[in-house]
Design an enzyme around this catalytic site. Structure first.
Site, PDB file in Angstrom:
ATOM      1  N   HIS A  74       0.929  -1.346  -0.033  1.00 58.55           N
ATOM      2  CA  HIS A  74       0.048  -0.040  -0.025  1.00 58.55           C
ATOM      3  C   HIS A  74       0.910   0.799  -0.583  1.00 58.55           C
ATOM      4  CE1 HIS A  74      -3.701  -1.780   1.201  1.00 58.55           C
ATOM      5  NE2 HIS A  74      -2.417  -3.166   1.267  1.00 58.55           N
ATOM      6  N   LYS A 109      -8.055  14.447   5.860  1.00 57.09           N
ATOM      7  CA  LYS A 109      -6.883  13.113   5.302  1.00 57.09           C
ATOM      8  C   LYS A 109      -5.407  13.072   6.539  1.00 57.09           C
ATOM      9  CE  LYS A 109      -7.018  14.118   0.805  1.00 57.09           C
ATOM     10  NZ  LYS A 109      -6.886  12.982  -0.166  1.00 57.09           N
ATOM     11  N   ARG A 110      -5.141  11.891   6.500  1.00 57.73           N
ATOM     12  CA  ARG A 110      -4.028  11.845   7.454  1.00 57.73           C
ATOM     13  C   ARG A 110      -3.130  13.504   6.806  1.00 57.73           C
ATOM     14  NH1 ARG A 110      -2.232   8.448  11.480  1.00 57.73           N
ATOM     15  NH2 ARG A 110      -0.644   9.581  11.920  1.00 57.73           N
ATOM     16  N   LYS A 156       0.997  15.099   0.540  1.00 63.83           N
ATOM     17  CA  LYS A 156      -0.641  14.901   0.521  1.00 63.83           C
ATOM     18  C   LYS A 156      -0.530  16.971   0.268  1.00 63.83           C
ATOM     19  CE  LYS A 156      -2.328  11.429   3.394  1.00 63.83           C
ATOM     20  NZ  LYS A 156      -3.075  10.297   2.301  1.00 63.83           N
ATOM     21  N   LYS A 210     -15.204   8.263  -1.457  1.00 59.72           N
ATOM     22  CA  LYS A 210     -16.589   8.339  -1.014  1.00 59.72           C
ATOM     23  C   LYS A 210     -16.803   9.518  -0.846  1.00 59.72           C
ATOM     24  CE  LYS A 210     -13.008   6.431   2.793  1.00 59.72           C
ATOM     25  NZ  LYS A 210     -11.984   6.192   3.806  1.00 59.72           N
ATOM     26  N   THR A 265      -8.897   6.656  -1.020  1.00 60.29           N
ATOM     27  CA  THR A 265      -9.866   5.880  -1.076  1.00 60.29           C
ATOM     28  C   THR A 265     -10.866   7.670  -0.974  1.00 60.29           C
ATOM     29  OG1 THR A 265      -9.150   5.149   1.101  1.00 60.29           O
ATOM     30  CG2 THR A 265      -9.015   3.585  -0.737  1.00 60.29           C
TER      31      THR A 265
HETATM   32  C1  OAK Z   1       0.876   2.542   5.762  1.00 57.22           C
HETATM   33  C2  OAK Z   1       2.255   2.708   6.531  1.00 57.22           C
HETATM   34  C3  OAK Z   1       2.754   1.859   5.877  1.00 57.22           C
HETATM   35  C4  OAK Z   1       1.910   0.964   4.287  1.00 57.22           C
HETATM   36  C5  OAK Z   1       1.115   1.753   3.898  1.00 57.22           C
HETATM   37  C6  OAK Z   1       0.259   2.837   4.132  1.00 57.22           C
HETATM   38  C7  OAK Z   1      -1.069   3.260   4.569  1.00 57.22           C
HETATM   39  O1  OAK Z   1      -1.735   3.756   4.830  1.00 57.22           O
HETATM   40  N1  OAK Z   1      -1.293   3.594   2.816  1.00 57.22           N
HETATM   41  C8  OAK Z   1      -2.349   3.647   1.919  1.00 57.22           C
HETATM   42  O2  OAK Z   1      -3.500   2.974   1.901  1.00 57.22           O
HETATM   43  C9  OAK Z   1      -4.117   2.821   1.392  1.00 57.22           C
HETATM   44  C10 OAK Z   1      -5.164   1.956   1.410  1.00 57.22           C
HETATM   45  O3  OAK Z   1      -4.802   1.142   0.029  1.00 57.22           O
HETATM   46  C11 OAK Z   1      -3.849   3.661   0.082  1.00 57.22           C
HETATM   47  O4  OAK Z   1      -5.358   3.805   0.165  1.00 57.22           O
HETATM   48  C12 OAK Z   1      -3.525   5.125   0.253  1.00 57.22           C
HETATM   49  O5  OAK Z   1      -2.736   5.945  -0.597  1.00 57.22           O
HETATM   50  C13 OAK Z   1      -2.118   4.639   1.121  1.00 57.22           C
HETATM   51  O6  OAK Z   1      -1.439   5.559   1.323  1.00 57.22           O
END
Ligand code: OAK
Length: 715
Positions: free
Chosen positions: A259, A451-452, A457, A566, A562
């Protein structure tokens, strides 16, 4: 001193057991798995303290613990009888059994994992699946030594220490600090889950012959990837299946979804730490890596730099285990979460692995569940959709939403659509007034970024854009002011407690809001609201009440995103860069129905190469100067924040994208003036959102990765 603490008027708070998009994605996927009748379980940790509560004091973020179990949790079922011993530390010894040598792990510490079940009912079906969360409890075997030596007090204190493992969620979703407790959490979760899966399998099978047909395990990013080694250890050391058979099973049951985009964001565990906490696992990792390196030598000969890049073990000042490499080597599929992400995995992040195993790599574009993000959070819109489609079937079959397209210009639907938006904006406006005292106009465009908080971002791009808007309004004559589209800019999000720059961005939002919201010369033309403690419940309130939503990450940095999905479902127009899943959203709803901006993924490297000579508009220089000069106060405090976007250090290209950002914002203003056009775009957004349902994602996983079929409840 002002301190803002506010509770949402909901009946219960969030179970904030994750940081952001990654965890919320799992929640949507669980809903889809249940609704689509798939026989699936989720596993996780039952943290006592979920993600911290954000409070704002004088514009600065402070963190407070989220003791979400204070009033109990009526939805969970404690299974005291389902508990497993999880081992840590200790030594590995050799044992001879039936003439063969085996390794035996003698643990130095044992902790008990107790199951708490959270049933997840599907919608419109009798199927319910289970989310099993583990809580750490002292084990009966814990520190027997102290008891035996009569050190009763120490023994009791040590027993309590066991519970620390599932105490608190790490609030930084991306930086890996090699903390022992974090690795302990990961293994605790993994060991209990694997023991549970194997026990459940063995309850109905005498041997492992059908294991690969019955079990598919999906590794959600690398955090649970020790599960791979744990299965290898159990099958090899405890079940004595032999290395080849155990390895064959592991490679068939595990698949991995990554991710993230940044190579530097990939998790690494220091070898020393792994060796002390999980000595047998480290040996197994070395054995797997040895065989993998042999395979590489056969395939690529003496290409040592390639071997070094692909090795599971990273040499260097701190020798580490690369958890992503481990996952790729052992899993039969590696999934990205959007097409752009997949391209980046193939060409940059995991290029060497893609060259070796192209067929392993796939992508499943993320999705969100319409049942939470429309039906629960926007009941008025839900009713209008069902009325115009003449059915509620879209709640389970999202493709039907496309039927709204035919009515996008229908005056009656448009009127009802606008009414729904107004009701939701009223709800949101009341919330804003209660928490900030600021009264906002319902005629204004509600422009939202929630968002975070992360540099990539680019919330800072948004704030600088707001400063520019403010600056323009200030210099306008009365007749020009009358043409301004009023805006309520809403920003919300948590910064990781140790992320200095993200915290400064939050402070800047407040400093700018203080100035703008109290400027009588600006009035309703511009308001800036920072919504504290952004979480899922807040999102459910904010998203339906938004007109425009911003997803402006530097292209190539957001794996998927995501939030945009929404907003799309709720008929909010997107102002976005061509990053992550936005590229696929463009294909579904058309570029004309959104406001696109910024450099594309392929243009970013060249812009970065230009460094300080990259073309930056004067407006950008001016707004940064305003912050630097202390126009919003806190001159010294904001200096390091300004430094991140100037003098060749603008890694996330805010300056390079600023002109395009302002153009996209101007296009949004223009469209908003024409309410018929805007409403049509809004209806087309909702009607084009079907592809971004997690139902579609889960169906793809079921078919292409897990090889499972729906299993309808027989009663
Ligand atoms: C957090 C820690 C390590 C690796 C990935 C993440 C993370 O939050 N990734 C997020 O995952 C979401 C679901 O797939 C994506 O929509 C976001 O773009 C991505 O930043």
């Amino acid at each position: 001193m002002s301190c803002l603490v506010f509770s949402l008027p909901f009946k219960e708070g969030d179970a904030a057991l994750g940081n952001g998009g990654l965890a919320r994605l799992s929640a949507c996927q669980m809903d889809s798995l249940a609704t689509l009748d798939f026989p699936a379980w989720g596993y996780g940790l039952r943290y006592q303290y979920g993600l911290f509560r954000q409070i704002i004091v004088d514009g600065f973020q402070h963190e407070q613990p989220d003791y979400w179990l204070n009033f109990g949790n009526p939805w969970e079922i404690e299974r005291v009888q389902v508990s497993y011993a999880v081992k840590f530390y200790g030594t590995v010894e050799e044992e001879v059994s039936n003439g063969s040598n085996y390794k035996v792990w003698i643990p130095g510490e044992t902790v008990e994992a107790v199951a708490y079940d959270n049933p997840i009912p599907g919608y419109g079906t009798r199927n319910a699946i289970n989310l099993r969360l583990w809580a750490a409890k002292p084990s009966g075997q814990y520190d027997l030594e102290s008891y035996n030596t009569g050190d009763y007090i120490n023994a009791v204190v040590n027993r309590q220490k066991a519970e620390i493992i599932s105490n608190v969620l790490y609030p930084d979703d991306r930086s890996y600090q090699g903390k022992e407790l974090r690795l302990k959490q990961q293994y605790f979760f993994v060991s209990a889950s694997i023991q549970d899966i194997i026990r459940r399998f063995k309850d109905v099978h005498d041997n492992f012959d059908e294991f690969t047909e019955k079990i598919a395990l999906q590794i959600n990013d690398t955090h649970p990837s020790l599960a791979i080694i744990e299965v290898m250890r159990v099958l090899f050391d405890e079940e004595h299946l032999g290395w080849d058979k155990a390895w064959d099973i592991v490679c068939k049951i595990f698949s991995f979804t990554t991710h993230t985009v940044q190579p530097e964001g990939l998790e690494k565990i220091p070898v020393d730490l792994m060796g002390s906490l999980l000595p047998r696992h480290l040996q197994i990792i070395y054995d797997i890596n040895y065989k993998f390196m042999e395979e590489l030598k056969k395939k690529f000969g003496q290409d040592y730099s390639r071997h070094a890049r692909m090795s599971i073990v990273e040499e260097g000042a701190v020798k580490s285990i690369r958890m992503a490499n481990l996952s790729i080597v052992c899993c039969h599929k590696v999934n990205g979460v959007s097409r752009v992400h997949f391209e980046l995995l193939k060409t940059r992040v995991f290029k060497d692995f893609y060259d070796l195993w192209p067929l392993k790599f796939q992508y499943k574009t993320n999705g969100v569940t319409q049942r939470r993000w429309i039906v629960v959070s926007n009941p008025s819109l839900c009713a209008v959709i069902s009325k115009w489609l003449g059915t509620e079937a879209w709640v389970r079959n999202i493709d039907l939403l496309a039927g709204l397209r035919d009515y996008a210009s229908d005056a009656d639907l448009q009127q009802e659509w606008r009414m729904v938006k107004k009701i939701n904006k009223m709800r949101l406006a009341e919330y804003i007034e209660t928490l900030s005292g600021v009264k906002v106009s319902l005629d204004a465009m509600f422009d939202v970024q929630i968002k975070r908080i992360h540099e990539y971002k680019r919330q800072l791009l948004n704030v600088l854009g707001i400063i520019h808007r403010y600056d323009c309004i200030k210099s306008m004559n009365e007749s020009d002011r009358r043409k301004v589209v009023p805006r309520v800019c809403i920003i919300g999000g948590k910064a990781a407690p140790g992320y200095e720059i993200a915290k400064k961005i939050i402070k800047l939002c407040h400093a700018v809001a203080e100035k703008v919201n109290n400027d009588p010369g600006v009035g309703d033309l511009l308001k800036l609201i920072f919504i504290p403690d952004y979480n899922v419940s807040v999102a459910e309130l904010v998203i339906p009440g938004s007109d425009l939503s911003q997803h402006v990450s530097t292209a190539g940095h957001e794996a998927s995103g995501t939030g945009s999905m929404k907003f799309l479902m709720n008929g909010c127009l997107l102002l976005a860069t061509a990053d992550g899943s936005t590229v696929e959203i463009i294909e579904e709803i058309g570029a004309d129905n959104m406001f696109l901006l910024g450099a594309r993924v392929s243009e970013v490297p060249a812009l970065r190469d230009q460094g300080a000579s990259v073309r930056v508009p004067l407006q950008f220089v001016r707004v940064v100067r305003m912050v630097r000069d202390g126009y919003f106060g806190f001159k010294d405090y904001f200096e390091s924040l300004c430094d991140t976007v100037e003098n060749g250090k603008d890694f996330y290209l805010l300056g390079a994208d600023f002109a395009s950002y302002l153009e996209a914002q101007a296009a949004a203003d223009l469209a908003f003036v024409n309410q018929e056009k805007w409403t049509r775009m809004s209806i087309l957004s909702t009607s084009g959102s079907g592809r971004f349902s997690s139902d579609r994602t889960i169906e793809e996983y079921a078919e292409q990765t897990w090889g499972i079929e729906p299993c309808k409840c027989p009663f």
